[in-house]
Design an enzyme around this catalytic site. Sequence first.
Site, PDB file in Angstrom:
ATOM      1  N   THR A   7       0.840  -1.206   0.000  1.00  0.00           N
ATOM      2  CA  THR A   7       0.000   0.000   0.000  1.00  0.00           C
ATOM      3  C   THR A   7       0.867   1.245   0.000  1.00  0.00           C
ATOM      4  O   THR A   7       1.981   1.237   0.519  1.00  0.00           O
ATOM      5  CB  THR A   7      -0.939   0.035   1.245  1.00  0.00           C
ATOM      6  OG1 THR A   7      -1.779   1.189   1.156  1.00  0.00           O
ATOM      7  CG2 THR A   7      -0.190   0.072   2.566  1.00  0.00           C
ATOM      8  N   GLY A  11      -2.333   5.585   6.283  1.00  0.00           N
ATOM      9  CA  GLY A  11      -3.492   5.407   7.159  1.00  0.00           C
ATOM     10  C   GLY A  11      -3.891   3.944   7.236  1.00  0.00           C
ATOM     11  O   GLY A  11      -4.168   3.400   8.311  1.00  0.00           O
ATOM     12  N   LYS A  12      -3.889   3.278   6.068  1.00  0.00           N
ATOM     13  CA  LYS A  12      -4.218   1.846   6.033  1.00  0.00           C
ATOM     14  C   LYS A  12      -3.171   1.043   6.793  1.00  0.00           C
ATOM     15  O   LYS A  12      -3.497   0.116   7.529  1.00  0.00           O
ATOM     16  CB  LYS A  12      -4.197   1.342   4.588  1.00  0.00           C
ATOM     17  CG  LYS A  12      -5.369   1.720   3.758  1.00  0.00           C
ATOM     18  CD  LYS A  12      -5.181   1.032   2.408  1.00  0.00           C
ATOM     19  CE  LYS A  12      -6.329   1.220   1.489  1.00  0.00           C
ATOM     20  NZ  LYS A  12      -6.167   0.425   0.259  1.00  0.00           N
ATOM     21  N   ASP A  76      -8.022  -3.477  -0.948  1.00  0.00           N
ATOM     22  CA  ASP A  76      -8.645  -2.442  -1.755  1.00  0.00           C
ATOM     23  C   ASP A  76      -9.975  -2.074  -1.115  1.00  0.00           C
ATOM     24  O   ASP A  76     -10.705  -2.950  -0.641  1.00  0.00           O
ATOM     25  CB  ASP A  76      -8.847  -2.891  -3.202  1.00  0.00           C
ATOM     26  CG  ASP A  76      -9.003  -1.674  -4.090  1.00  0.00           C
ATOM     27  OD1 ASP A  76      -8.035  -0.897  -4.217  1.00  0.00           O
ATOM     28  OD2 ASP A  76     -10.102  -1.452  -4.643  1.00  0.00           O
ATOM     29  N   PHE A 151      -8.408   9.172   7.513  1.00  0.00           N
ATOM     30  CA  PHE A 151      -7.899   9.587   6.218  1.00  0.00           C
ATOM     31  C   PHE A 151      -9.026   9.509   5.190  1.00  0.00           C
ATOM     32  O   PHE A 151     -10.142   9.101   5.511  1.00  0.00           O
ATOM     33  CB  PHE A 151      -6.703   8.716   5.798  1.00  0.00           C
ATOM     34  CG  PHE A 151      -7.042   7.265   5.591  1.00  0.00           C
ATOM     35  CD1 PHE A 151      -7.025   6.372   6.645  1.00  0.00           C
ATOM     36  CD2 PHE A 151      -7.397   6.775   4.335  1.00  0.00           C
ATOM     37  CE1 PHE A 151      -7.361   5.035   6.464  1.00  0.00           C
ATOM     38  CE2 PHE A 151      -7.716   5.441   4.140  1.00  0.00           C
ATOM     39  CZ  PHE A 151      -7.711   4.560   5.211  1.00  0.00           C
ATOM     40  N   GLY A 152      -8.710   9.866   3.971  1.00  0.00           N
ATOM     41  CA  GLY A 152      -9.650   9.711   2.856  1.00  0.00           C
ATOM     42  C   GLY A 152     -11.004  10.349   3.151  1.00  0.00           C
ATOM     43  O   GLY A 152     -11.107  11.520   3.547  1.00  0.00           O
ATOM     44  N   ASP A 154     -13.049   9.863   5.512  1.00  0.00           N
ATOM     45  CA  ASP A 154     -13.490   9.800   6.916  1.00  0.00           C
ATOM     46  C   ASP A 154     -14.219  11.061   7.426  1.00  0.00           C
ATOM     47  O   ASP A 154     -15.189  10.939   8.173  1.00  0.00           O
ATOM     48  CB  ASP A 154     -12.311   9.463   7.843  1.00  0.00           C
ATOM     49  CG  ASP A 154     -11.956   7.971   7.789  1.00  0.00           C
ATOM     50  OD1 ASP A 154     -12.770   7.189   7.273  1.00  0.00           O
ATOM     51  OD2 ASP A 154     -10.870   7.597   8.268  1.00  0.00           O
ATOM     52  N   HIS A 180     -14.835  -1.385   7.902  1.00  0.00           N
ATOM     53  CA  HIS A 180     -14.742  -2.373   6.820  1.00  0.00           C
ATOM     54  C   HIS A 180     -13.380  -3.068   6.855  1.00  0.00           C
ATOM     55  O   HIS A 180     -13.273  -4.277   6.765  1.00  0.00           O
ATOM     56  CB  HIS A 180     -14.967  -1.645   5.497  1.00  0.00           C
ATOM     57  CG  HIS A 180     -14.105  -0.411   5.312  1.00  0.00           C
ATOM     58  ND1 HIS A 180     -13.945   0.539   6.297  1.00  0.00           N
ATOM     59  CD2 HIS A 180     -13.308  -0.009   4.288  1.00  0.00           C
ATOM     60  CE1 HIS A 180     -13.130   1.493   5.867  1.00  0.00           C
ATOM     61  NE2 HIS A 180     -12.726   1.177   4.652  1.00  0.00           N
ATOM     62  N   ARG A 181     -12.321  -2.264   7.037  1.00  0.00           N
ATOM     63  CA  ARG A 181     -10.956  -2.823   7.066  1.00  0.00           C
ATOM     64  C   ARG A 181     -10.780  -3.697   8.306  1.00  0.00           C
ATOM     65  O   ARG A 181     -10.214  -4.780   8.241  1.00  0.00           O
ATOM     66  CB  ARG A 181      -9.929  -1.675   7.069  1.00  0.00           C
ATOM     67  CG  ARG A 181      -8.468  -2.115   7.088  1.00  0.00           C
ATOM     68  CD  ARG A 181      -7.542  -0.982   6.713  1.00  0.00           C
ATOM     69  NE  ARG A 181      -7.937  -0.403   5.453  1.00  0.00           N
ATOM     70  CZ  ARG A 181      -8.650   0.720   5.332  1.00  0.00           C
ATOM     71  NH1 ARG A 181      -8.985   1.441   6.397  1.00  0.00           N
ATOM     72  NH2 ARG A 181      -9.035   1.157   4.148  1.00  0.00           N
TER      73      ARG A 181
HETATM   74  P1  ITT Z   1      -3.453   1.757  -1.802  1.00  0.00           P
HETATM   75  O1  ITT Z   1      -2.054   2.192  -2.086  1.00  0.00           O
HETATM   76  O2  ITT Z   1      -3.522   0.729  -0.704  1.00  0.00           O
HETATM   77  O3  ITT Z   1      -4.260   1.367  -3.018  1.00  0.00           O
HETATM   78  P2  ITT Z   1      -5.352   3.929  -1.706  1.00  0.00           P
HETATM   79  O4  ITT Z   1      -5.470   5.122  -0.796  1.00  0.00           O
HETATM   80  O5  ITT Z   1      -5.266   4.177  -3.179  1.00  0.00           O
HETATM   81  O6  ITT Z   1      -4.139   3.052  -1.165  1.00  0.00           O
HETATM   82  P3  ITT Z   1      -7.769   2.358  -2.093  1.00  0.00           P
HETATM   83  O7  ITT Z   1      -7.587   2.390  -3.566  1.00  0.00           O
HETATM   84  O8  ITT Z   1      -8.096   1.047  -1.451  1.00  0.00           O
HETATM   85  O9  ITT Z   1      -6.520   2.954  -1.344  1.00  0.00           O
HETATM   86  O10 ITT Z   1      -8.842   3.359  -1.544  1.00  0.00           O
HETATM   87  C1  ITT Z   1      -9.801   3.910  -2.333  1.00  0.00           C
HETATM   88  C2  ITT Z   1     -10.215   5.228  -1.771  1.00  0.00           C
HETATM   89  O11 ITT Z   1     -11.051   5.025  -0.670  1.00  0.00           O
HETATM   90  C3  ITT Z   1      -9.084   6.162  -1.348  1.00  0.00           C
HETATM   91  O12 ITT Z   1      -9.460   7.457  -1.764  1.00  0.00           O
HETATM   92  C4  ITT Z   1      -9.075   6.070   0.161  1.00  0.00           C
HETATM   93  O13 ITT Z   1      -8.683   7.288   0.757  1.00  0.00           O
HETATM   94  C5  ITT Z   1     -10.553   5.763   0.428  1.00  0.00           C
HETATM   95  N1  ITT Z   1     -10.643   4.911   1.613  1.00  0.00           N
HETATM   96  C6  ITT Z   1     -10.342   3.598   1.708  1.00  0.00           C
HETATM   97  N2  ITT Z   1     -10.483   3.176   2.983  1.00  0.00           N
HETATM   98  C7  ITT Z   1     -10.869   4.266   3.683  1.00  0.00           C
HETATM   99  C8  ITT Z   1     -11.125   4.483   5.035  1.00  0.00           C
HETATM  100  O14 ITT Z   1     -10.999   3.528   5.949  1.00  0.00           O
HETATM  101  N3  ITT Z   1     -11.470   5.703   5.418  1.00  0.00           N
HETATM  102  C9  ITT Z   1     -11.576   6.699   4.532  1.00  0.00           C
HETATM  103  N4  ITT Z   1     -11.341   6.585   3.228  1.00  0.00           N
HETATM  104  C10 ITT Z   1     -10.988   5.376   2.811  1.00  0.00           C
END
Ligand code: ITT
Length: 197
Positions: A7, A11-12, A76, A151-152, A154, A180-181
């Site tokens: 990844t 955050g993940k 993902d 992150f993202g 949230d 979900h994670r």
């Molecule tokens: P990878 O390198 O692991 O792919 P990524 O940030 O691109 O990291 P994803 O493609 O799985 O991860 O995530 C898709 C989107 O969903 C991305 O914009 C994330 O910020 C968001 N996302 C995934 N899980 C989230 C969470 O737990 N909380 C908030 N946003 C999340």
Amino acid sequence: MKIFFVTGNKGKLLEASELLGPLGHNVVQFAHNGVIPEFSEPQSEGIEEVAISKMEQALGMIPGEIDSDSAVIVEDAGLFIGSLGGFPGPYSSYVEDKLGLDGILRLMEGKTNRNAEYRAVVAFHHDGITHTFRGACEGSIGSEKRGDGGFGYDPIFIPRSSNGRTCAEMTASEKSVISHRGEALRKLLEFISLPST
Ligand code: ITT
């Protein structure tokens, strides 16, 4: 077990370490020749296909290098909004980049049905086999951004069982209990605790 997490998202990585670390697993970010690789994500598929495709790309970089005390995980995830027909779903990353959270809030203006769901698929590769585990977190889209944790998406995602708080207003461990994670990783943990693995 040493678990290489493929990844680019810190955050993940933090959420996975918080869950798997206390049980004795060492989660490290997957790197190739010291560099965190970027992978192409198939854009028209579901999140399971994306996770498997990224796993294949990662394993292709390190043929034969995973010993039996190690494993590779890819995860993902996406945000699926009911009144937008599941958008952004597998395009969540791209949409976060291009539209941002404010763009999503604009698309949701005037919508009474604000139901949404985070979904995650964790692909786990160990001893030559890839297994997948799913998790989901139901909730709704808030009317404004709130909180600075997580992150993202949230700051605009309010899980059903959070008393109205967004995920960004929760601590990492509170989020992990309902996320979900967290759900997908707990299924993985259960699997790796089985005596046969
Ligand atoms: P990878 O390198 O692991 O792919 P990524 O940030 O691109 O990291 P994803 O493609 O799985 O991860 O995530 C898709 C989107 O969903 C991305 O914009 C994330 O910020 C968001 N996302 C995934 N899980 C989230 C969470 O737990 N909380 C908030 N946003 C999340």
